[in-house]
Design an enzyme around this catalytic site. Sequence first.
Site, mmCIF file in Angstrom:
data_model
loop_
_atom_site.group_PDB
_atom_site.id
_atom_site.type_symbol
_atom_site.label_atom_id
_atom_site.label_comp_id
_atom_site.label_asym_id
_atom_site.label_seq_id
_atom_site.Cartn_x
_atom_site.Cartn_y
_atom_site.Cartn_z
ATOM 1 N N LYS A 180 0.831 -1.215 0.000
ATOM 2 C CA LYS A 180 0.000 0.000 0.000
ATOM 3 C C LYS A 180 0.863 1.262 0.000
ATOM 4 O O LYS A 180 2.073 1.184 -0.115
ATOM 5 C CB LYS A 180 -0.944 -0.027 1.191
ATOM 6 C CG LYS A 180 -1.603 -1.383 1.434
ATOM 7 C CD LYS A 180 -2.521 -1.828 0.313
ATOM 8 C CE LYS A 180 -2.817 -3.301 0.468
ATOM 9 N NZ LYS A 180 -4.105 -3.737 0.026
ATOM 10 N N MET A 181 0.238 2.411 0.183
ATOM 11 C CA MET A 181 0.941 3.681 0.014
ATOM 12 C C MET A 181 2.047 3.908 1.049
ATOM 13 O O MET A 181 3.127 4.372 0.721
ATOM 14 C CB MET A 181 -0.062 4.833 0.054
ATOM 15 C CG MET A 181 -1.067 4.804 -1.081
ATOM 16 S SD MET A 181 -0.305 4.974 -2.707
ATOM 17 C CE MET A 181 0.292 6.657 -2.628
#
Length: 404
Positions: free
Chosen positions: A204-205
């Site tokens: 994810k980010m």
Amino acid sequence: MSTSASSSSALKAPSLGKEDGLFDHIPLMRPWIDEDETEAITAVLKSGWITQGQKAIEFENTVAEFIGNKYAVATNSCTSALHLGLRLSGVGPGDEVICPSYTCMATANAIHMAGAEPLFVDIDPLTYNTDAATTEAALSPRTKAILLVHQIGLPADRDAFVALCSKRGLALIEDAACSFGAKYKGLNLGAVGKAVAYSFHPRKMITTGEGGMLISDDKEMADMARILRSTGASVSDLERHKHKGTLVQQYLDTGYNYRFTDMQAALGLMQMKKLPQMLAERKAQAEYYNQVFAPVEAISGPFVPDYAQHSYSSYIVKVHRDAKVNRDQLLEAMAARGISCRVGIQPLHYEPFYKERMSRLDLPNTEQAARDTIFLPIFPGLPEADLERIASTLVDLVSGKQRV
Ligand SMILES: *Cc1c(COP(=O)(O)O)cnc(C)c1O
């Protein structure tokens, strides 16, 4: 071309190098973790308090401030945060919750964990997100809630879902797992809303190894989420410690162990410092791909509606019928040239667990997206030369300039 978004920034993601053992091979994604994180985690280990404590609170406050909402409750995963959000929205046995099939199994798992059943709806072929009209058509008397997924870093049109939920008396829970840093009408996802979940898995980010966060504007929901997160106890370990053991907890409900450690929080706090640079690099890389792919009729890059700012947790490409290769041939040809791509998202209704119970589903846009899309490498530190090679190789393959 320049993909270094802000040269004034002190932070810069290290480029791939020989030491990665990946010299001739471009990975799909790599988290940006360096000495800052190592030192921060070491400091926690030396402090003697390693599970959920002061650092976790600091991380929650940092995230709440960044998102722009009142409460942030850290959990051991996004799945757990979604489960808490569903349960505290009143979802339980016998209920049906609408979500896309075009999502991570974790989305549907959280619904099962709450004792309910998912009902899959089709996506919009341009955004890969669900839309309110298709969702409304699928509502049944058993529908209790909508689990809205903001897929691949692109916010769905949440206002339309807010309106639908208020019209039909449904709860809205949002899965923003891969969309940290994306914006809807200028605001972060979770800036408004009662139950919005993020993931900090390495794909994810930002990452904390594993981890998640439930964002809410509702005090009661946040308070209850904190209690359920830690065995259902009325008093947290940290509060008890501060009172030198004189505070006694009560169990008002059964709970879980969804706690977030201070080691993870130390990692997360460092990642938050890097977030602006991470977002800027991903955006610059996506803009480069967009610009190279725009004149190529055989493929399309992501579509971004006016209401959204994409965080590009992944970069998705659709391979059209008139391309010289199909998606699977493309994937193999890219791999043979040392470029790791992936099929986009595997629809859940194809999975053995759902095949029987969802046999009557007709989700043509989902099936087309599953068949025709590919994810390209995108991550902070991806060297410009690699980015150019990925884009030109892809264009050459789909236009027949390079033979498979
Ligand atoms: C990654 C992901 C999840 C699961 O997150 P975990 O932190 O691994 O539980 C859920 N939904 C979506 C859309 C995801 O991309």
